[in-house]
Design a protein around this motif. Structure first.
Motif, PDB file in Angstrom:
ATOM      1  N   ASP A  22      -4.930  -4.191   2.055  1.00  0.00           N
ATOM      2  CA  ASP A  22      -5.350  -3.214   2.333  1.00  0.00           C
ATOM      3  C   ASP A  22      -6.289  -3.333   2.875  1.00  0.00           C
ATOM      4  O   ASP A  22      -7.280  -4.417   2.935  1.00  0.00           O
ATOM      5  CB  ASP A  22      -5.391  -1.887   1.068  1.00  0.00           C
ATOM      6  CG  ASP A  22      -6.720  -2.141  -0.089  1.00  0.00           C
ATOM      7  OD1 ASP A  22      -7.635  -2.918   0.024  1.00  0.00           O
ATOM      8  OD2 ASP A  22      -6.049  -2.341  -0.972  1.00  0.00           O
ATOM      9  N   PRO A  23      -7.289  -2.675   3.249  1.00  0.00           N
ATOM     10  CA  PRO A  23      -8.579  -2.879   4.215  1.00  0.00           C
ATOM     11  C   PRO A  23     -10.228  -2.511   3.415  1.00  0.00           C
ATOM     12  O   PRO A  23     -10.716  -2.563   4.216  1.00  0.00           O
ATOM     13  CB  PRO A  23      -8.687  -2.077   5.510  1.00  0.00           C
ATOM     14  CG  PRO A  23      -7.699  -0.992   4.979  1.00  0.00           C
ATOM     15  CD  PRO A  23      -6.540  -1.629   3.583  1.00  0.00           C
ATOM     16  N   PHE A  24      -9.653  -2.821   1.869  1.00  0.00           N
ATOM     17  CA  PHE A  24     -10.840  -1.471   1.177  1.00  0.00           C
ATOM     18  C   PHE A  24     -11.323  -2.778   0.280  1.00  0.00           C
ATOM     19  O   PHE A  24     -12.583  -2.745  -0.337  1.00  0.00           O
ATOM     20  CB  PHE A  24     -10.371  -0.704   0.145  1.00  0.00           C
ATOM     21  CG  PHE A  24      -9.732   0.700   1.551  1.00  0.00           C
ATOM     22  CD1 PHE A  24     -10.807   1.557   2.488  1.00  0.00           C
ATOM     23  CD2 PHE A  24      -8.714   1.129   1.646  1.00  0.00           C
ATOM     24  CE1 PHE A  24     -10.297   2.177   3.168  1.00  0.00           C
ATOM     25  CE2 PHE A  24      -8.096   1.532   2.457  1.00  0.00           C
ATOM     26  CZ  PHE A  24      -9.006   2.520   3.068  1.00  0.00           C
ATOM     27  N   SER A  25     -10.791  -3.860  -0.097  1.00  0.00           N
ATOM     28  CA  SER A  25     -10.591  -5.133  -1.061  1.00  0.00           C
ATOM     29  C   SER A  25     -10.832  -6.242  -0.565  1.00  0.00           C
ATOM     30  O   SER A  25     -10.486  -6.901   0.525  1.00  0.00           O
ATOM     31  CB  SER A  25      -9.783  -5.220  -1.867  1.00  0.00           C
ATOM     32  OG  SER A  25      -9.491  -3.860  -2.735  1.00  0.00           O
ATOM     33  N   ASP A  26     -11.314  -7.266  -1.242  1.00  0.00           N
ATOM     34  CA  ASP A  26     -11.771  -8.964  -0.952  1.00  0.00           C
ATOM     35  C   ASP A  26     -10.181  -9.422  -1.673  1.00  0.00           C
ATOM     36  O   ASP A  26      -9.156  -8.878  -2.238  1.00  0.00           O
ATOM     37  CB  ASP A  26     -12.116  -9.621  -1.073  1.00  0.00           C
ATOM     38  CG  ASP A  26     -14.649  -8.398  -1.305  1.00  0.00           C
ATOM     39  OD1 ASP A  26     -13.928  -8.537   0.173  1.00  0.00           O
ATOM     40  OD2 ASP A  26     -14.728  -8.097  -2.159  1.00  0.00           O
ATOM     41  N   ALA A  27     -10.185 -10.548  -0.667  1.00  0.00           N
ATOM     42  CA  ALA A  27      -8.995 -11.338  -1.162  1.00  0.00           C
ATOM     43  C   ALA A  27      -9.492 -11.748  -2.889  1.00  0.00           C
ATOM     44  O   ALA A  27     -10.058 -12.152  -2.912  1.00  0.00           O
ATOM     45  CB  ALA A  27      -9.058 -12.252  -0.351  1.00  0.00           C
ATOM     46  N   GLY A  28      -8.209 -11.720  -3.683  1.00  0.00           N
ATOM     47  CA  GLY A  28      -7.651 -12.042  -4.842  1.00  0.00           C
ATOM     48  C   GLY A  28      -8.935 -12.191  -5.706  1.00  0.00           C
ATOM     49  O   GLY A  28      -8.852 -11.728  -6.840  1.00  0.00           O
ATOM     50  N   VAL A  29      -9.542 -10.774  -5.922  1.00  0.00           N
ATOM     51  CA  VAL A  29     -10.245  -9.769  -6.557  1.00  0.00           C
ATOM     52  C   VAL A  29      -9.769  -8.270  -6.752  1.00  0.00           C
ATOM     53  O   VAL A  29      -9.990  -7.652  -5.546  1.00  0.00           O
ATOM     54  CB  VAL A  29     -11.371  -9.813  -5.871  1.00  0.00           C
ATOM     55  CG1 VAL A  29     -13.002  -8.977  -6.846  1.00  0.00           C
ATOM     56  CG2 VAL A  29     -12.475 -11.017  -5.756  1.00  0.00           C
ATOM     57  N   SER A  30      -9.584  -8.160  -7.521  1.00  0.00           N
ATOM     58  CA  SER A  30      -9.294  -6.961  -7.798  1.00  0.00           C
ATOM     59  C   SER A  30     -10.072  -5.810  -8.243  1.00  0.00           C
ATOM     60  O   SER A  30     -10.929  -5.807  -9.296  1.00  0.00           O
ATOM     61  CB  SER A  30      -8.115  -6.672  -8.459  1.00  0.00           C
ATOM     62  OG  SER A  30      -7.480  -5.630  -8.407  1.00  0.00           O
ATOM     63  N   ARG A  31     -10.177  -5.178  -7.913  1.00  0.00           N
ATOM     64  CA  ARG A  31     -12.205  -3.896  -8.999  1.00  0.00           C
ATOM     65  C   ARG A  31     -11.575  -2.927  -9.129  1.00  0.00           C
ATOM     66  O   ARG A  31     -10.338  -1.734  -8.844  1.00  0.00           O
ATOM     67  CB  ARG A  31     -13.278  -3.810  -7.783  1.00  0.00           C
ATOM     68  CG  ARG A  31     -13.847  -4.729  -7.374  1.00  0.00           C
ATOM     69  CD  ARG A  31     -14.713  -5.016  -6.528  1.00  0.00           C
ATOM     70  NE  ARG A  31     -15.580  -5.871  -6.533  1.00  0.00           N
ATOM     71  CZ  ARG A  31     -14.791  -6.355  -5.148  1.00  0.00           C
ATOM     72  NH1 ARG A  31     -14.537  -6.373  -4.486  1.00  0.00           N
ATOM     73  NH2 ARG A  31     -15.881  -7.735  -5.389  1.00  0.00           N
ATOM     74  N   LEU A  32     -11.772  -2.007  -9.984  1.00  0.00           N
ATOM     75  CA  LEU A  32     -10.988  -1.009 -11.504  1.00  0.00           C
ATOM     76  C   LEU A  32     -11.603   0.045 -10.058  1.00  0.00           C
ATOM     77  O   LEU A  32     -10.900   1.322 -10.400  1.00  0.00           O
ATOM     78  CB  LEU A  32     -11.000  -0.573 -12.518  1.00  0.00           C
ATOM     79  CG  LEU A  32     -10.606  -1.891 -13.876  1.00  0.00           C
ATOM     80  CD1 LEU A  32     -11.648  -1.537 -14.979  1.00  0.00           C
ATOM     81  CD2 LEU A  32      -8.832  -1.383 -13.549  1.00  0.00           C
ATOM     82  N   ARG A  33     -12.746   0.378  -9.712  1.00  0.00           N
ATOM     83  CA  ARG A  33     -13.144   1.582  -9.527  1.00  0.00           C
ATOM     84  C   ARG A  33     -13.135   1.095  -7.470  1.00  0.00           C
ATOM     85  O   ARG A  33     -14.069   1.855  -6.874  1.00  0.00           O
ATOM     86  CB  ARG A  33     -14.922   1.164  -9.822  1.00  0.00           C
ATOM     87  CG  ARG A  33     -14.916   1.833 -11.100  1.00  0.00           C
ATOM     88  CD  ARG A  33     -16.475   2.821 -11.034  1.00  0.00           C
ATOM     89  NE  ARG A  33     -16.341   2.710 -12.664  1.00  0.00           N
ATOM     90  CZ  ARG A  33     -16.131   4.244 -13.095  1.00  0.00           C
ATOM     91  NH1 ARG A  33     -16.628   4.520 -11.851  1.00  0.00           N
ATOM     92  NH2 ARG A  33     -16.048   4.888 -14.250  1.00  0.00           N
ATOM     93  N   GLY A  34     -12.850  -0.258  -6.985  1.00  0.00           N
ATOM     94  CA  GLY A  34     -12.122  -0.429  -5.757  1.00  0.00           C
ATOM     95  C   GLY A  34     -11.839   1.147  -4.447  1.00  0.00           C
ATOM     96  O   GLY A  34     -10.828   1.451  -5.362  1.00  0.00           O
ATOM     97  N   VAL A  35     -12.434   1.494  -3.679  1.00  0.00           N
ATOM     98  CA  VAL A  35     -11.903   2.175  -2.858  1.00  0.00           C
ATOM     99  C   VAL A  35     -10.453   2.221  -2.573  1.00  0.00           C
ATOM    100  O   VAL A  35      -9.138   2.917  -3.005  1.00  0.00           O
ATOM    101  CB  VAL A  35     -12.525   2.255  -1.308  1.00  0.00           C
ATOM    102  CG1 VAL A  35     -11.084   3.482  -1.423  1.00  0.00           C
ATOM    103  CG2 VAL A  35     -14.050   2.827  -1.508  1.00  0.00           C
ATOM    104  N   GLY A  36      -9.425   1.030  -2.836  1.00  0.00           N
ATOM    105  CA  GLY A  36      -8.026   0.907  -2.332  1.00  0.00           C
ATOM    106  C   GLY A  36      -7.432   0.883  -3.677  1.00  0.00           C
ATOM    107  O   GLY A  36      -6.656   1.537  -4.348  1.00  0.00           O
ATOM    108  N   GLU A  37      -8.025   0.801  -4.829  1.00  0.00           N
ATOM    109  CA  GLU A  37      -7.402   0.933  -6.794  1.00  0.00           C
ATOM    110  C   GLU A  37      -7.416   2.114  -6.832  1.00  0.00           C
ATOM    111  O   GLU A  37      -6.658   2.695  -7.153  1.00  0.00           O
ATOM    112  CB  GLU A  37      -8.464  -0.332  -7.137  1.00  0.00           C
ATOM    113  CG  GLU A  37      -8.325  -1.778  -7.172  1.00  0.00           C
ATOM    114  CD  GLU A  37      -8.701  -2.533  -5.581  1.00  0.00           C
ATOM    115  OE1 GLU A  37      -8.817  -3.268  -5.951  1.00  0.00           O
ATOM    116  OE2 GLU A  37      -9.329  -1.746  -5.287  1.00  0.00           O
ATOM    117  N   ARG A  38      -9.020   2.724  -6.314  1.00  0.00           N
ATOM    118  CA  ARG A  38      -8.100   4.881  -6.628  1.00  0.00           C
ATOM    119  C   ARG A  38      -7.451   5.290  -5.900  1.00  0.00           C
ATOM    120  O   ARG A  38      -7.158   6.657  -6.298  1.00  0.00           O
ATOM    121  CB  ARG A  38     -10.052   5.050  -6.493  1.00  0.00           C
ATOM    122  CG  ARG A  38     -10.636   4.762  -7.170  1.00  0.00           C
ATOM    123  CD  ARG A  38     -11.930   5.502  -7.017  1.00  0.00           C
ATOM    124  NE  ARG A  38     -12.882   4.765  -5.994  1.00  0.00           N
ATOM    125  CZ  ARG A  38     -13.427   5.649  -5.339  1.00  0.00           C
ATOM    126  NH1 ARG A  38     -14.177   5.982  -5.074  1.00  0.00           N
ATOM    127  NH2 ARG A  38     -14.262   4.347  -4.103  1.00  0.00           N
TER     128      ARG A  38
END
Length: 156
Positions: free
Chosen positions: A57-73
């Protein structure tokens, strides 16, 4: 650009090959992760049905998942998603499956010829494109395309 995505999918749909053949589509500025080939291979092997998988998706970096990231939310993976590997960058497990929420935007995706055919038929049936290219919630149901999501991204 919805029209450019449509043209690629139409060309793929009309080309020779089987319904389970796959095409990878990347935005021109997508930077692929070092995990790209390994994880795409596992995704294609482990999914029983593969229509369309958003690989970045356009909201996250490669290989990293953030619980509070835009895409993850906006789009959360199902608990039934499948483990397909581990990120060499962060150690985060790659998971693929259905999602809940609103998924839109992509930097990279994997699509089957069969799904491309159904998408093209929808556009033809409706007399054109009336949506943003990556607004999956709008067109996946009417096109009967099973859209899945991979987390974390395979491109930045």
């Amino acid at each position: 650009m919805a029209v450019s995505h449509y043209r690629m999918l139409k060309q793929f749909a009309e080309s020779e090959g089987g319904p389970s053949d796959l095409m990878i589509v990347a935005e021109d500025d997508a930077v692929l992760s070092s995990d790209f080939e390994r994880i795409v291979k596992r995704v294609s092997q482990r999914l029983r049905t593969l229509d369309f998988v958003v690989l970045a998706d356009p909201f996250s970096d490669a290989g990293v998942s953030r619980l509070r990231g835009v895409g993850e939310r906006h789009a959360q993976l199902s608990f039934a998603s499948k483990l397909v590997g581990v990120s060499r960058v962060s150690g985060t497990p790659y998971r693929v499956g259905h999602y809940d929420g609103h998924l839109w935007g992509t930097g990279l995706y994997l699509v089957s010829r069969a799904a491309s055919v159904r998408y093209v038929r929808l556009v033809q049936r409706l007399g054109g494109i009336h949506w943003v290219a990556d607004d999956y919630g709008y067109w996946k149901g009417p096109a009967q395309v099973d859209v899945k999501l991979l987390r974390p991204n395979l491109a930045g």
